[in-house]
Motif scaffolding. Structure first.
Motif, mmCIF file in Angstrom:
data_model
loop_
_atom_site.group_PDB
_atom_site.id
_atom_site.type_symbol
_atom_site.label_atom_id
_atom_site.label_comp_id
_atom_site.label_asym_id
_atom_site.label_seq_id
_atom_site.Cartn_x
_atom_site.Cartn_y
_atom_site.Cartn_z
ATOM 1 N N GLU A 82 1.772 15.992 -16.761
ATOM 2 C CA GLU A 82 1.374 15.431 -15.470
ATOM 3 C C GLU A 82 1.604 13.937 -15.420
ATOM 4 O O GLU A 82 1.592 13.241 -16.440
ATOM 5 C CB GLU A 82 -0.084 15.755 -15.156
ATOM 6 C CG GLU A 82 -1.097 15.340 -16.189
ATOM 7 C CD GLU A 82 -2.484 15.837 -15.818
ATOM 8 O OE1 GLU A 82 -3.255 15.006 -15.283
ATOM 9 O OE2 GLU A 82 -2.789 17.011 -16.048
ATOM 10 N N THR A 83 1.826 13.449 -14.206
ATOM 11 C CA THR A 83 2.084 12.032 -13.974
ATOM 12 C C THR A 83 1.801 11.730 -12.509
ATOM 13 O O THR A 83 1.419 12.622 -11.743
ATOM 14 C CB THR A 83 3.539 11.678 -14.335
ATOM 15 O OG1 THR A 83 3.709 10.264 -14.286
ATOM 16 C CG2 THR A 83 4.538 12.333 -13.377
ATOM 17 N N ILE A 84 1.982 10.481 -12.104
ATOM 18 C CA ILE A 84 1.820 10.127 -10.688
ATOM 19 C C ILE A 84 3.172 9.722 -10.113
ATOM 20 O O ILE A 84 4.051 9.221 -10.824
ATOM 21 C CB ILE A 84 0.794 9.004 -10.481
ATOM 22 C CG1 ILE A 84 1.243 7.702 -11.161
ATOM 23 C CG2 ILE A 84 -0.580 9.433 -10.975
ATOM 24 C CD1 ILE A 84 0.414 6.504 -10.764
ATOM 25 N N VAL A 85 3.312 9.951 -8.796
ATOM 26 C CA VAL A 85 4.569 9.688 -8.104
ATOM 27 C C VAL A 85 4.273 9.052 -6.744
ATOM 28 O O VAL A 85 3.438 9.586 -5.999
ATOM 29 C CB VAL A 85 5.375 10.986 -7.868
ATOM 30 C CG1 VAL A 85 6.753 10.660 -7.310
ATOM 31 C CG2 VAL A 85 5.486 11.799 -9.129
ATOM 32 N N PRO A 86 4.927 7.935 -6.382
ATOM 33 C CA PRO A 86 4.795 7.430 -5.022
ATOM 34 C C PRO A 86 5.342 8.460 -4.026
ATOM 35 O O PRO A 86 6.344 9.122 -4.299
ATOM 36 C CB PRO A 86 5.654 6.160 -5.010
ATOM 37 C CG PRO A 86 5.872 5.815 -6.436
ATOM 38 C CD PRO A 86 5.819 7.099 -7.197
ATOM 39 N N GLN A 87 4.695 8.581 -2.889
ATOM 40 C CA GLN A 87 5.104 9.550 -1.875
ATOM 41 C C GLN A 87 6.584 9.416 -1.540
ATOM 42 O O GLN A 87 7.301 10.413 -1.410
ATOM 43 C CB GLN A 87 4.268 9.351 -0.606
ATOM 44 C CG GLN A 87 4.676 10.222 0.576
ATOM 45 C CD GLN A 87 4.321 11.674 0.354
ATOM 46 O OE1 GLN A 87 3.163 12.005 0.160
ATOM 47 N NE2 GLN A 87 5.305 12.553 0.397
ATOM 48 N N ARG A 88 7.072 8.179 -1.445
ATOM 49 C CA ARG A 88 8.461 7.953 -1.033
ATOM 50 C C ARG A 88 9.469 8.449 -2.072
ATOM 51 O O ARG A 88 10.652 8.618 -1.756
ATOM 52 C CB ARG A 88 8.698 6.469 -0.747
ATOM 53 C CG ARG A 88 8.433 5.588 -1.937
ATOM 54 C CD ARG A 88 8.560 4.110 -1.610
ATOM 55 N NE ARG A 88 8.086 3.290 -2.693
ATOM 56 C CZ ARG A 88 8.793 2.996 -3.774
ATOM 57 N NH1 ARG A 88 10.036 3.452 -3.893
ATOM 58 N NH2 ARG A 88 8.287 2.245 -4.728
ATOM 59 N N LEU A 89 9.022 8.666 -3.322
ATOM 60 C CA LEU A 89 9.946 9.081 -4.377
ATOM 61 C C LEU A 89 9.789 10.542 -4.781
ATOM 62 O O LEU A 89 10.464 11.003 -5.707
ATOM 63 C CB LEU A 89 9.752 8.206 -5.622
ATOM 64 C CG LEU A 89 10.088 6.719 -5.493
ATOM 65 C CD1 LEU A 89 9.849 6.007 -6.811
ATOM 66 C CD2 LEU A 89 11.524 6.516 -5.034
ATOM 67 N N LYS A 120 0.852 -1.188 0.000
ATOM 68 C CA LYS A 120 0.000 0.000 0.000
ATOM 69 C C LYS A 120 0.890 1.240 0.000
ATOM 70 O O LYS A 120 1.736 1.398 0.878
ATOM 71 C CB LYS A 120 -0.911 0.006 1.221
ATOM 72 C CG LYS A 120 -1.941 -1.114 1.212
ATOM 73 C CD LYS A 120 -2.859 -1.048 2.424
ATOM 74 C CE LYS A 120 -3.890 -2.159 2.388
ATOM 75 N NZ LYS A 120 -4.789 -2.126 3.563
ATOM 76 N N GLU A 121 0.692 2.083 -1.005
ATOM 77 C CA GLU A 121 1.496 3.287 -1.129
ATOM 78 C C GLU A 121 0.610 4.495 -1.359
ATOM 79 O O GLU A 121 -0.429 4.397 -2.020
ATOM 80 C CB GLU A 121 2.481 3.169 -2.293
ATOM 81 C CG GLU A 121 3.651 2.245 -2.033
ATOM 82 C CD GLU A 121 4.748 2.442 -3.053
ATOM 83 O OE1 GLU A 121 5.767 3.075 -2.709
ATOM 84 O OE2 GLU A 121 4.601 1.967 -4.178
ATOM 85 N N GLN A 122 1.031 5.621 -0.814
ATOM 86 C CA GLN A 122 0.363 6.880 -1.090
ATOM 87 C C GLN A 122 0.965 7.495 -2.344
ATOM 88 O O GLN A 122 2.184 7.579 -2.474
ATOM 89 C CB GLN A 122 0.529 7.850 0.090
ATOM 90 C CG GLN A 122 -0.091 9.209 -0.126
ATOM 91 C CD GLN A 122 -1.603 9.135 -0.270
ATOM 92 O OE1 GLN A 122 -2.268 8.485 0.526
ATOM 93 N NE2 GLN A 122 -2.144 9.796 -1.274
ATOM 94 N N TYR A 123 0.102 7.893 -3.283
ATOM 95 C CA TYR A 123 0.566 8.495 -4.530
ATOM 96 C C TYR A 123 0.148 9.960 -4.609
ATOM 97 O O TYR A 123 -0.855 10.365 -4.018
ATOM 98 C CB TYR A 123 -0.009 7.752 -5.734
ATOM 99 C CG TYR A 123 0.719 6.469 -6.061
ATOM 100 C CD1 TYR A 123 1.630 6.400 -7.098
ATOM 101 C CD2 TYR A 123 0.506 5.313 -5.308
ATOM 102 C CE1 TYR A 123 2.304 5.227 -7.399
ATOM 103 C CE2 TYR A 123 1.175 4.139 -5.592
ATOM 104 C CZ TYR A 123 2.071 4.101 -6.645
ATOM 105 O OH TYR A 123 2.740 2.941 -6.923
ATOM 106 N N LEU A 124 0.940 10.730 -5.343
ATOM 107 C CA LEU A 124 0.623 12.126 -5.611
ATOM 108 C C LEU A 124 0.623 12.358 -7.113
ATOM 109 O O LEU A 124 1.292 11.647 -7.870
ATOM 110 C CB LEU A 124 1.638 13.069 -4.955
ATOM 111 C CG LEU A 124 1.598 13.163 -3.425
ATOM 112 C CD1 LEU A 124 2.485 12.101 -2.806
ATOM 113 C CD2 LEU A 124 2.046 14.531 -2.953
ATOM 114 N N LYS A 125 -0.134 13.347 -7.548
ATOM 115 C CA LYS A 125 -0.116 13.787 -8.952
ATOM 116 C C LYS A 125 0.876 14.944 -9.056
ATOM 117 O O LYS A 125 0.756 15.945 -8.334
ATOM 118 C CB LYS A 125 -1.513 14.229 -9.377
ATOM 119 C CG LYS A 125 -1.599 14.880 -10.760
ATOM 120 C CD LYS A 125 -1.338 13.904 -11.897
ATOM 121 C CE LYS A 125 -2.412 12.855 -12.035
ATOM 122 N NZ LYS A 125 -3.695 13.401 -12.508
ATOM 123 N N LEU A 126 1.847 14.803 -9.942
ATOM 124 C CA LEU A 126 2.805 15.862 -10.222
ATOM 125 C C LEU A 126 2.411 16.542 -11.523
ATOM 126 O O LEU A 126 2.219 15.875 -12.547
ATOM 127 C CB LEU A 126 4.223 15.294 -10.355
ATOM 128 C CG LEU A 126 5.294 16.241 -10.916
ATOM 129 C CD1 LEU A 126 5.536 17.421 -9.985
ATOM 130 C CD2 LEU A 126 6.601 15.491 -11.187
#
Length: 373
Positions: A202-209, A131-137
Motif C-alpha cells: 500500500e501507498t498514497i497517490v495524488p488524485q491527479r496521478l 492542496k491536493e486530494q490523495y488516495l490510498k492504493l
C-alpha cells in the motif's frame, strides 16, 4: 521514430502536470499543430521577436517557453500590431509554441527546487504547499514481483509524503483464487482453488496521478486480473509541490555575504536587497519569478531572508518593518535557472523513448533590464 509536438508535451507534463498550474494561468499548447513533426526544440523564458528569429535561423519546429504566449482569451490577431505580427510569423513558418509556467514553478524538480539547490539550501520544503486530494492504493502482489511493482508505482509518482519518496508498506499473507475456463493464470491451474503467498502493498497517490500510477502497476504486475483498491483519504498529506521553497544554509552567513553569493551564483550584473548587512542568515525562503506576495508565509516560517524577483517599493518597506530581509534577484535571474535542467530532462526522456529530437537553449533572449553601475 517520428517525433511530434504532442510527444514532447506529454514528456513535459510528466514532470509538470497541467493540474498544478495556478487557476489564472494558461500553460500547455499555445500555437500550432500538436501532431506536426518536430526535429528541433528551442527552450526559452519568453516568446519575443528575437527568440522567433532565432527559431527560424536554427530550423526549430517547436518553442517551449516558460511564460505563456497567451494569458487571456484571444479576441483578435492583427498583423499591423507587434503581437499579431509575431503570431502570424510563427504560423507562416510552421513553428509551434508550448508553455510550462506555474505548473513548472510548483512541481518537484521545477523552477523553485532548482533555485533552492543552486543557492545550496538543505532540508528543502515547499513554502506555500498546494492542496491536493490523495488516495490510498492497495494492491496484492506475489512475492517474486513486489520489488518490480513497488518501483513502477514509485516512478509513476506514488508514495510521496513531503520530502520523502517511495513510501510504501507491505505485509505478507495468503491470497486465494480459482482460475475458471478461458483464463491463463500466472500461478495455478484452471478449476483448482489456489493459495498463494502474496504481499499487501500500500501507498498514497495524488488524485491527479491515479490513472498513471495504476497503468504503471498493471504493466508490471504478472496477474491476468489484478486485485487492487483505491480509498479516498480524509487526512491531510504534506504535498511535495507548491509555490516557493524554504531551506537552510550549511552555515550561517552575514546578509551581505549571502547577497554576494546570490549575485555570483545566478551570474547577475546587479540586484536589489534590503536588511542589516551583518545580520546572520541561516533560514532562506525563495520563490522564482514574481513571488513578493509570499513574504508573510516566509516570515511565518521564521525565514531570515526572502529571495524572489519584482519586489515592489511598498512590499519592500513592509518586509523590512516586519524584520524580514530580502533579495530581489530579478524575474529573469531567478527563473532562467530552469532552462538547462529542462533541457537535460528532455534529452534523457527522449533518449529513453527512442525519440530523435534536438533540444536547444535560446541564445537570443536576455534580461529586459539594463543596469548602469
Amino acid at each position: 521514430m517520428s517525433v511530434t509536438g504532442a510527444n514532447i508535451a506529454a514528456i513535459i507534463e510528466e514532470m509538470a502536470p497541467l493540474e498544478l498550474a495556478e487557476p489564472w494561468d494558461n500553460p500547455g499548447w499555445q500555437l500550432g499543430d500538436p501532431g506536426a513533426p518536430v526535429r528541433r526544440i528551442l527552450l526559452c523564458l519568453d516568446v519575443n521577436e528575437a527568440v522567433c528569429r532565432e527559431a527560424l535561423e536554427r530550423d526549430v519546429q517547436l518553442i517551449v517557453a516558460h511564460h505563456p504566449l497567451f494569458f487571456k482569451e484571444l479576441k483578435q490577431i492583427r498583423m499591423d500590431r507587434p503581437g499579431g505580427a509575431l503570431v502570424a510569423g510563427l504560423i507562416r513558418a510552421g513553428v509551434s509554441v508550448y508553455a510550462a509556467h506555474t505548473n513548472l514553478d510548483r512541481c518537484r524538480g521545477g523552477v523553485n527546487d532548482v533555485l533552492a539547490r543552486r543557492l545550496r539550501l538543505q532540508d528543502i520544503q515547499v513554502l506555500s504547499p498546494g492542496k491536493e486530494q490523495y488516495l490510498k492504493l492497495v494492491v496484492f502482489v506475489p512475492l517474486d514481483h513486489v520489488d518490480a511493482v513497488r518501483s513502477a508505482i514509485g516512478a509513476a509518482g506514488a508514495g510521496w509524503i513531503g520530502n520523502y519518496s517511495d513510501c510504501t508498506f507491505g505485509v505478507e499473507g495468503t491470497g486465494t483464487f480459482r482460475p475458471l475456463e478461458g483464463t491463463n493464470p500466472y500461478i495455478g491451474r484452471q478449476g483448482r482453488l489456489e493459495q498463494v503467498r502474496e504481499v499487501r502493498l500500500e501507498t498514497i497517490v495524488p488524485q491527479r496521478l491515479v490513472e498513471r500510477v495504476v497503468r504503471a502497476m498493471l504493466e508490471v504486475h504478472p496477474y491476468e486480473e489484478v486485485a487492487y483498491d483505491l480509498y479516498p483519504l480524509a487526512n491531510q498529506v504534506t504535498p511535495s509541490s507548491g509555490l516557493g521553497r524554504m531551506g537552510v544554509l550549511p552555515e550561517s552567513l552575514p546578509l551581505e555575504d549571502f547577497v554576494i553569493r546570490v549575485k555570483e551564483t545566478l551570474q547577475l550584473p546587479a540586484l536589489r536587497w534590503g536588511g542589516e548587512k551583518g545580520r546572520p542568515v541561516k533560514r532562506v525562503a525563495l520563490c522564482g519569478g514574481s513571488g513578493g506576495d509570499l513574504w508573510p508565509r516566509a516570515l511565518a516560517l521564521n525565514a531570515d531572508v526572502f529571495v524572489t524577483g519584482d519586489i515592489g517599493y511598498h512590499t519592500a518597506r513592509d518586509m523590512l518593518t516586519a524584520g524580514l530581509a530580502f533579495v530581489d534577484a530579478g524575474h529573469f535571474g531567478t527563473e532562467r535557472v530552469i532552462l538547462p535542467v529542462l533541457q537535460e530532462y528532455l534529452h534523457h526522456a527522449c533518449q529513453e523513448r527512442g525519440l530523435a529530437v534536438e533540444c536547444l537553449l535560446s541564445n537570443a533572449e536576455g534580461d529586459p533590464y539594463f543596469f548602469l553601475s
